[in-house]
Design an enzyme around this catalytic site. Sequence first.
Site, PDB file in Angstrom:
ATOM      1  N   GLU A  54       0.802  -1.233   0.000  1.00  0.00           N
ATOM      2  CA  GLU A  54       0.000   0.000   0.000  1.00  0.00           C
ATOM      3  C   GLU A  54       0.833   1.280   0.000  1.00  0.00           C
ATOM      4  OE1 GLU A  54      -2.718  -0.447   3.276  1.00  0.00           O
ATOM      5  OE2 GLU A  54      -3.763  -2.111   2.337  1.00  0.00           O
ATOM      6  N   ASN A  81       2.186  -4.747  -3.449  1.00  0.00           N
ATOM      7  CA  ASN A  81       0.787  -5.104  -3.205  1.00  0.00           C
ATOM      8  C   ASN A  81      -0.002  -3.843  -2.906  1.00  0.00           C
ATOM      9  OD1 ASN A  81      -1.200  -7.191  -2.778  1.00  0.00           O
ATOM     10  ND2 ASN A  81      -1.047  -6.832  -0.565  1.00  0.00           N
ATOM     11  N   HIS A 118     -10.292  -6.113  -2.469  1.00  0.00           N
ATOM     12  CA  HIS A 118     -11.332  -6.000  -1.443  1.00  0.00           C
ATOM     13  C   HIS A 118     -12.538  -5.366  -2.132  1.00  0.00           C
ATOM     14  CE1 HIS A 118      -8.782  -7.328   1.749  1.00  0.00           C
ATOM     15  NE2 HIS A 118      -7.880  -6.422   1.460  1.00  0.00           N
ATOM     16  N   GLU A 163      -5.875 -10.600  -1.651  1.00  0.00           N
ATOM     17  CA  GLU A 163      -6.689 -10.460  -0.429  1.00  0.00           C
ATOM     18  C   GLU A 163      -8.173 -10.399  -0.765  1.00  0.00           C
ATOM     19  OE1 GLU A 163      -5.322  -7.136   1.936  1.00  0.00           O
ATOM     20  OE2 GLU A 163      -3.219  -7.599   1.538  1.00  0.00           O
ATOM     21  N   ASP A 175     -11.951 -10.432  -1.102  1.00  0.00           N
ATOM     22  CA  ASP A 175     -13.210 -10.666  -0.390  1.00  0.00           C
ATOM     23  C   ASP A 175     -14.277  -9.822  -1.062  1.00  0.00           C
ATOM     24  OD1 ASP A 175     -12.331  -8.195   0.683  1.00  0.00           O
ATOM     25  OD2 ASP A 175     -11.916  -9.043   2.665  1.00  0.00           O
TER      26      ASP A 175
HETATM   27  C1  XIL Z   1      -6.250  -6.501   7.993  1.00  0.00           C
HETATM   28  C2  XIL Z   1      -6.600  -7.708   8.833  1.00  0.00           C
HETATM   29  O1  XIL Z   1      -7.493  -8.501   8.124  1.00  0.00           O
HETATM   30  C3  XIL Z   1      -7.194  -7.283  10.148  1.00  0.00           C
HETATM   31  O2  XIL Z   1      -7.376  -8.397  11.010  1.00  0.00           O
HETATM   32  C4  XIL Z   1      -6.298  -6.266  10.833  1.00  0.00           C
HETATM   33  O3  XIL Z   1      -6.921  -5.797  12.004  1.00  0.00           O
HETATM   34  C5  XIL Z   1      -6.017  -5.110   9.902  1.00  0.00           C
HETATM   35  O4  XIL Z   1      -5.445  -5.603   8.705  1.00  0.00           O
HETATM   36  N1  XIL Z   1      -4.847  -4.646   3.462  1.00  0.00           N
HETATM   37  C6  XIL Z   1      -3.866  -5.483   3.895  1.00  0.00           C
HETATM   38  C7  XIL Z   1      -4.134  -6.422   5.009  1.00  0.00           C
HETATM   39  O5  XIL Z   1      -2.801  -5.542   3.276  1.00  0.00           O
HETATM   40  O6  XIL Z   1      -2.995  -6.680   5.765  1.00  0.00           O
HETATM   41  C8  XIL Z   1      -5.238  -5.926   5.889  1.00  0.00           C
HETATM   42  O7  XIL Z   1      -5.535  -6.929   6.860  1.00  0.00           O
HETATM   43  C9  XIL Z   1      -6.437  -5.570   5.062  1.00  0.00           C
HETATM   44  C10 XIL Z   1      -6.117  -4.498   4.080  1.00  0.00           C
END
Ligand code: XIL
Length: 582
Positions: free
Chosen positions: A330, A381, A418, A446, A448
């Site tokens: 990020e 990422n 996400h 990641e 979802d």
């Molecule tokens: C999130 C986790 O899922 C949570 O449990 C934690 O509290 C915060 O981080 N981007 C990322 C991940 O790269 O590491 C994050 O994960 C979600 C967003």
Amino acid sequence: MNRILISILCSAAAMTATADEKILFDFENYNIGDAIPMRDYFSEDGSTASKAEITADPTGKAGKVLHVKNASWNTLAELTLGNISADEISEYEMIAFDLYRPATETDHYRQFRCGIGDEYLHDVENEFLHQGDVAKWVGRTYRINPVSSTSDKFYIGFNSVDMEYYLDNIRIISMDSDYDMNNPEETLRYHADKCGIGIGCAVPSSWAGVNVNNDNDIKVKTTYKNFNIVVAENCMKPDATQGSQGNFNFKEGDDLVKMAERHGMEVRGHTLVWHSQIQPWISSNGYKNDKGNNGKGYNREELLQIMKDHITKTMTHYKGKVREWDVVNECLDDDQSIVRNNPTKYNMRKSVWYNVIGEDFLDSAFVYAHRADPDAILYINDYGADYKGDAKSEAYCNLVKRLLKSNIPVHGVGFQCHLGLGVDAGRFENNIKRYADLGVECSLTELDITTWDAGNQDQHIRQGEDYKALLNVALKYDHVRNFVVWGITDDKSWRSPDPLLFKSDCSPKYAFFALRNTLESWAKEHAAGIEDITVDMQPELAPYVDVYDISGRLVRQQLDRDEISNLDPGLYIIDHKKILIR
Ligand code: XIL
């Protein structure tokens, strides 16, 4: 050396367990040109100017299909049910069919209806859904309600005054079937291995009381039965591994790696350099701590050293055990309006790393990482960079190009994905396909997909279709390596509502079946060529064997031959032969 041909028998897989899936109409027993009646649901005599007939497949494939041209509202095709009653249909929960709309169809939002006699199986007021791409077959699935009709007349179609479409393979699906994860063919992993794709999940730390060392725990089992790659949701992040300077704690990550080793899974490392969940002793803006720089914070050299130490120590610890690392997470700013006027530019996030070191913290991070483990695949990422055309996606691509041009060892580009219902798989595809030319691999890291209302089954179905559409894109491109979902059960996700593949009790949701069936049919269609292989005969059977999974990944080295039958159920390659352990 004797060369013989061993024929590998791919089990003639009957459609495994979505459950029960039953075809109502595939139109193969009709003749081309047969007229199918159309009825107006609301008019007394049912008459309508709409027309339907049996035709050849518009894409040129073998088989017959139903072709409908609507000319007035509320008209549906009338088909006669064979030896299945409305009662039996009512035991199923979904109706699915293949839909083809000609390229001339420009109104994408259409209302689907179906019924038996005068009762609706599916009728949601004001539900005008996007029907997917035109000029190709797309799968559609809708939830149905039980009916008590005694009629054998089945009605199906779209409520429209001017729509042309083709239907095929109208089927009903029940989700109530048993899902047995001990049967490899019912898992994601078995089919993903055949497709050669990494199917992964993040393993949460928040599974209170769950011990990843306990292979019998249902969540742990769900993980290793279904996924071939895992990533720690939190425990490998810098705040967890280096809570105080120089004191590293890899305990939880080590347990995860051991679990992965026990079950022949790969590991993604997440993450090394990030503004969030940063080592707590580094300030968020670089000026709040009292060390160095006249009491104002770390200076550039100090922070580079901190970054180097963290990367080197962590990656050395996991060397050879973690396939790939999200080296930098990020690093882009959310505001990328800069690309509108400067199409090759990007804005960096104003993190402590950027503020104190400058943009070249990126270059240094990747170089330190490459030195620490030259075999690891190094990823950048980010989120919100999933769709082509979005400013941040363009900025991301510009940044990756810049790094590659500077010869920085970036091997992979991660798209967090996400997302929410209504995923735009076409724009995702357009986004990632351009990276193939850059020579980097890509992963959904990641994924979802949130729904709108918790527990809403119709939304779960649409969510499944969204998951499936993304998987189809991932499968289509060789440079897409992993399809990683951010968690396992909905209740433990960082997002809501209902973004993942399993309910809290680890029972699979529609999205799970959608993914599994997609993997299964993709493997059948594309992996057929692996059925015959030529191998060298072993002169005699060695007492110890190397065990590979179906995609050729080594899962056990030098296993005692007597232990073969104790392997977890699954498909393995041993002595160059395919062996199914039940
Ligand atoms: C999130 C986790 O899922 C949570 O449990 C934690 O509290 C915060 O981080 N981007 C990322 C991940 O790269 O590491 C994050 O994960 C979600 C967003």
